[in-house]
Write a protein that holds these residues in place. Structure first.
Motif, PDB file in Angstrom:
ATOM      1  N   MET A 235       3.739 -13.281 -10.577  1.00  0.00           N
ATOM      2  CA  MET A 235       3.503 -11.880 -10.920  1.00  0.00           C
ATOM      3  C   MET A 235       2.035 -11.666 -11.245  1.00  0.00           C
ATOM      4  SD  MET A 235       5.509  -9.466 -13.685  1.00  0.00           S
ATOM      5  CE  MET A 235       5.245  -7.676 -13.657  1.00  0.00           C
ATOM      6  N   PHE A 236       1.478 -10.575 -10.684  1.00  0.00           N
ATOM      7  CA  PHE A 236       0.084 -10.207 -10.889  1.00  0.00           C
ATOM      8  C   PHE A 236      -0.004  -8.907 -11.686  1.00  0.00           C
ATOM      9  CE2 PHE A 236       0.244 -12.684  -7.017  1.00  0.00           C
ATOM     10  CZ  PHE A 236      -0.876 -13.500  -7.088  1.00  0.00           C
ATOM     11  N   ASP A 237      -1.070  -8.784 -12.499  1.00  0.00           N
ATOM     12  CA  ASP A 237      -1.303  -7.519 -13.195  1.00  0.00           C
ATOM     13  C   ASP A 237      -2.162  -6.605 -12.328  1.00  0.00           C
ATOM     14  OD1 ASP A 237      -3.962  -8.350 -13.448  1.00  0.00           O
ATOM     15  OD2 ASP A 237      -3.790  -8.821 -15.590  1.00  0.00           O
ATOM     16  N   ARG A 238      -2.546  -5.466 -12.870  1.00  0.00           N
ATOM     17  CA  ARG A 238      -3.284  -4.465 -12.096  1.00  0.00           C
ATOM     18  C   ARG A 238      -4.682  -4.940 -11.700  1.00  0.00           C
ATOM     19  NH1 ARG A 238      -0.707   0.655 -12.450  1.00  0.00           N
ATOM     20  NH2 ARG A 238       0.688   0.935 -14.245  1.00  0.00           N
ATOM     21  N   GLN A 239      -5.182  -5.952 -12.367  1.00  0.00           N
ATOM     22  CA  GLN A 239      -6.499  -6.495 -12.047  1.00  0.00           C
ATOM     23  C   GLN A 239      -6.420  -7.688 -11.084  1.00  0.00           C
ATOM     24  OE1 GLN A 239      -5.664  -5.825 -15.545  1.00  0.00           O
ATOM     25  NE2 GLN A 239      -6.425  -3.809 -14.934  1.00  0.00           N
ATOM     26  N   GLY A 240      -5.212  -8.017 -10.653  1.00  0.00           N
ATOM     27  CA  GLY A 240      -5.035  -9.123  -9.726  1.00  0.00           C
ATOM     28  C   GLY A 240      -4.928 -10.479 -10.390  1.00  0.00           C
TER      29      GLY A 240
ATOM     30  N   GLU B 119       0.832  -1.210   0.000  1.00  0.00           N
ATOM     31  CA  GLU B 119       0.000   0.000   0.000  1.00  0.00           C
ATOM     32  C   GLU B 119       0.861   1.251   0.000  1.00  0.00           C
ATOM     33  OE1 GLU B 119      -3.736   2.003   2.452  1.00  0.00           O
ATOM     34  OE2 GLU B 119      -3.144  -0.076   2.843  1.00  0.00           O
ATOM     35  N   GLU B 120       1.965   1.197   0.747  1.00  0.00           N
ATOM     36  CA  GLU B 120       2.872   2.346   0.762  1.00  0.00           C
ATOM     37  C   GLU B 120       3.508   2.554  -0.615  1.00  0.00           C
ATOM     38  OE1 GLU B 120       4.892   5.665   2.007  1.00  0.00           O
ATOM     39  OE2 GLU B 120       3.238   4.608   2.966  1.00  0.00           O
ATOM     40  N   CYS B 121       3.847   1.469  -1.300  1.00  0.00           N
ATOM     41  CA  CYS B 121       4.367   1.587  -2.664  1.00  0.00           C
ATOM     42  C   CYS B 121       3.361   2.278  -3.566  1.00  0.00           C
ATOM     43  CB  CYS B 121       4.693   0.204  -3.234  1.00  0.00           C
ATOM     44  SG  CYS B 121       6.228  -0.517  -2.638  1.00  0.00           S
ATOM     45  N   CYS B 122       2.091   1.896  -3.433  1.00  0.00           N
ATOM     46  CA  CYS B 122       1.035   2.518  -4.227  1.00  0.00           C
ATOM     47  C   CYS B 122       0.949   4.011  -3.932  1.00  0.00           C
ATOM     48  CB  CYS B 122      -0.290   1.832  -3.940  1.00  0.00           C
ATOM     49  SG  CYS B 122      -1.703   2.557  -4.807  1.00  0.00           S
ATOM     50  N   LYS B 123       0.979   4.381  -2.662  1.00  0.00           N
ATOM     51  CA  LYS B 123       0.907   5.792  -2.284  1.00  0.00           C
ATOM     52  C   LYS B 123       2.069   6.587  -2.863  1.00  0.00           C
ATOM     53  CE  LYS B 123      -1.578   5.076   2.075  1.00  0.00           C
ATOM     54  NZ  LYS B 123      -1.484   5.118   3.565  1.00  0.00           N
TER      55      LYS B 123
ATOM     56  N   SER C  63      -4.552  -7.278  -3.286  1.00  0.00           N
ATOM     57  CA  SER C  63      -3.768  -6.054  -3.144  1.00  0.00           C
ATOM     58  C   SER C  63      -3.456  -5.436  -4.501  1.00  0.00           C
ATOM     59  CB  SER C  63      -2.464  -6.350  -2.391  1.00  0.00           C
ATOM     60  OG  SER C  63      -1.672  -5.185  -2.290  1.00  0.00           O
ATOM     61  N   ALA C  64      -3.088  -6.274  -5.464  1.00  0.00           N
ATOM     62  CA  ALA C  64      -2.799  -5.764  -6.807  1.00  0.00           C
ATOM     63  C   ALA C  64      -4.024  -5.072  -7.396  1.00  0.00           C
ATOM     64  CB  ALA C  64      -2.347  -6.909  -7.708  1.00  0.00           C
ATOM     65  N   LYS C  65      -5.167  -5.694  -7.216  1.00  0.00           N
ATOM     66  CA  LYS C  65      -6.412  -5.127  -7.740  1.00  0.00           C
ATOM     67  C   LYS C  65      -6.789  -3.850  -7.001  1.00  0.00           C
ATOM     68  CE  LYS C  65     -11.193  -6.449  -8.783  1.00  0.00           C
ATOM     69  NZ  LYS C  65     -12.196  -7.556  -8.707  1.00  0.00           N
ATOM     70  N   TYR C  66      -6.721  -3.879  -5.688  1.00  0.00           N
ATOM     71  CA  TYR C  66      -7.088  -2.722  -4.867  1.00  0.00           C
ATOM     72  C   TYR C  66      -6.184  -1.530  -5.146  1.00  0.00           C
ATOM     73  CZ  TYR C  66      -7.856   0.133  -0.705  1.00  0.00           C
ATOM     74  OH  TYR C  66      -8.125   1.189   0.147  1.00  0.00           O
ATOM     75  N   ASN C  67      -4.884  -1.800  -5.285  1.00  0.00           N
ATOM     76  CA  ASN C  67      -3.915  -0.722  -5.495  1.00  0.00           C
ATOM     77  C   ASN C  67      -3.677  -0.393  -6.959  1.00  0.00           C
ATOM     78  OD1 ASN C  67      -3.026  -0.103  -2.693  1.00  0.00           O
ATOM     79  ND2 ASN C  67      -2.388  -2.242  -2.701  1.00  0.00           N
ATOM     80  N   ASN C  68      -4.326  -1.159  -7.871  1.00  0.00           N
ATOM     81  CA  ASN C  68      -4.161  -0.935  -9.312  1.00  0.00           C
ATOM     82  C   ASN C  68      -2.681  -0.921  -9.678  1.00  0.00           C
ATOM     83  OD1 ASN C  68      -4.948  -0.431 -12.007  1.00  0.00           O
ATOM     84  ND2 ASN C  68      -4.785   1.788 -11.704  1.00  0.00           N
ATOM     85  N   MET C  69      -1.978  -1.989  -9.312  1.00  0.00           N
ATOM     86  CA  MET C  69      -0.521  -2.018  -9.400  1.00  0.00           C
ATOM     87  C   MET C  69      -0.060  -3.437  -9.744  1.00  0.00           C
ATOM     88  SD  MET C  69       1.921  -0.723  -6.234  1.00  0.00           S
ATOM     89  CE  MET C  69       1.276  -1.991  -5.113  1.00  0.00           C
TER      90      MET C  69
END
Length: 267
Positions: free
Chosen positions: A101-106, A30-34, A74-80
């Motif tokens: 590895m996950f895409d932005r949609q999880g 989450e911190e990475c996303c921020k 987390s990937a989906k929530y953070n779009n990351m």
């Protein structure tokens, strides 16, 4: 295609409590996303102590993995994009050291099973045998992303140049290596190998370690880092827990390859 990417390297401390490790992973992601990361990367065995005795206890199947489910959300929530370090993966009575590895949609877009198991016996240093418990993978792994192709490897794979060459030949311009070098080989080989694999393949190379815990049975070196296609260190952590943000531009890959035509895979 966007060539500018912000990488988030999560040098997290790993404990012997899986739930605590997952909570910590969610926090640093989450911190990475921020902080604007496009791709966040966790270290090798981020949900489990790096200990062959623990791997069977912590192992999870791909189909029923609490760890991967949490990271997918987390990937989906953070779009990351997230590289879920590695976990002990159970499959058909075998255990693998696997990076997912996950895409932005999880969605899972790649899985790499560590090809070269860490079996060493260094005089006056460390003795460790992953092969006592783990099974080696056999595939070269490259993920398709919005930024182009990204290669995945794990720790001891870094010493085997053919694997990185094959990822490069498959179109990777970034190679990501979750790892956990130790206090014998880390101080002498870590930076050298991370830079060498970037330089000889003319790619960006992100190598992500867990933080150093001197009370653990296996003490990680830390020093997560990103190197560029010229072999320069773009960004580097120390041994402590923290997040390393690195800005890279893939245009540098083509620029370096055009100047020194060793890897003539230019698009």
């Amino acid at each position: 295609m966007n060539t500018k990417i912000k990488l988030g390297l999560c040098q997290m401390a790993v404990t012997d409590n899986k739930n605590d490790n997952l909570e910590k992973a969610l926090s640093v992601l989450e911190e990475c996303c921020k902080r604007g990361a496009d791709i966040a990367i966790l270290p090798e065995m981020f949900n489990c102590p790096y200990d062959t005795k623990r791997f069977p206890i912590y192992a999870e199947s791909m189909e029923n993995s609490k760890t991967l489910s949490v990271i997918s959300e987390s990937a989906k929530y953070n779009n990351m994009y997230i590289v879920a370090g590695t976990i002990p993966e159970s499959s058909n009575d075998c255990i693998y050291n696997s990076s997912v590895m996950f895409d932005r949609q999880g969605n899972i877009i790649a899985k790499h099973r560590k090809v070269h198991l860490f079996d060493v016996n260094i005089t006056d240093g460390i003795a460790f045998r992953e092969s006592d418990v783990l099974t080696a993978g056999a595939e070269v792994t490259v993920a398709e992303t919005e930024f182009g192709r990204i290669g995945l490897a794990v720790c001891f794979d870094m010493r085997f140049t053919w694997l990185y060459s094959e990822m490069t030949e498959a179109g990777a311009k970034i190679i990501i290596t979750p790892a956990s070098f130790n206090m014998t080989t880390g101080p002498v080989h870590w930076e050298l190998l991370v830079r060498a694999r970037a330089l000889d393949n003319q790619v960006f190379h992100a190598a992500v370690s867990s933080a150093r815990n001197t009370s653990a049975d296996y003490v990680s070196y830390g020093n997560s880092m990103v190197c560029d296609p010229w072999g320069n260190v773009v960004s580097r952590a120390d041994e402590k827990e923290g997040i390393l943000i690195a800005d890279i531009d893939l245009n540098l890959v083509n620029s370096v390859r055009s100047q020194i035509p060793v890897n003539q895979i230019i698009d």
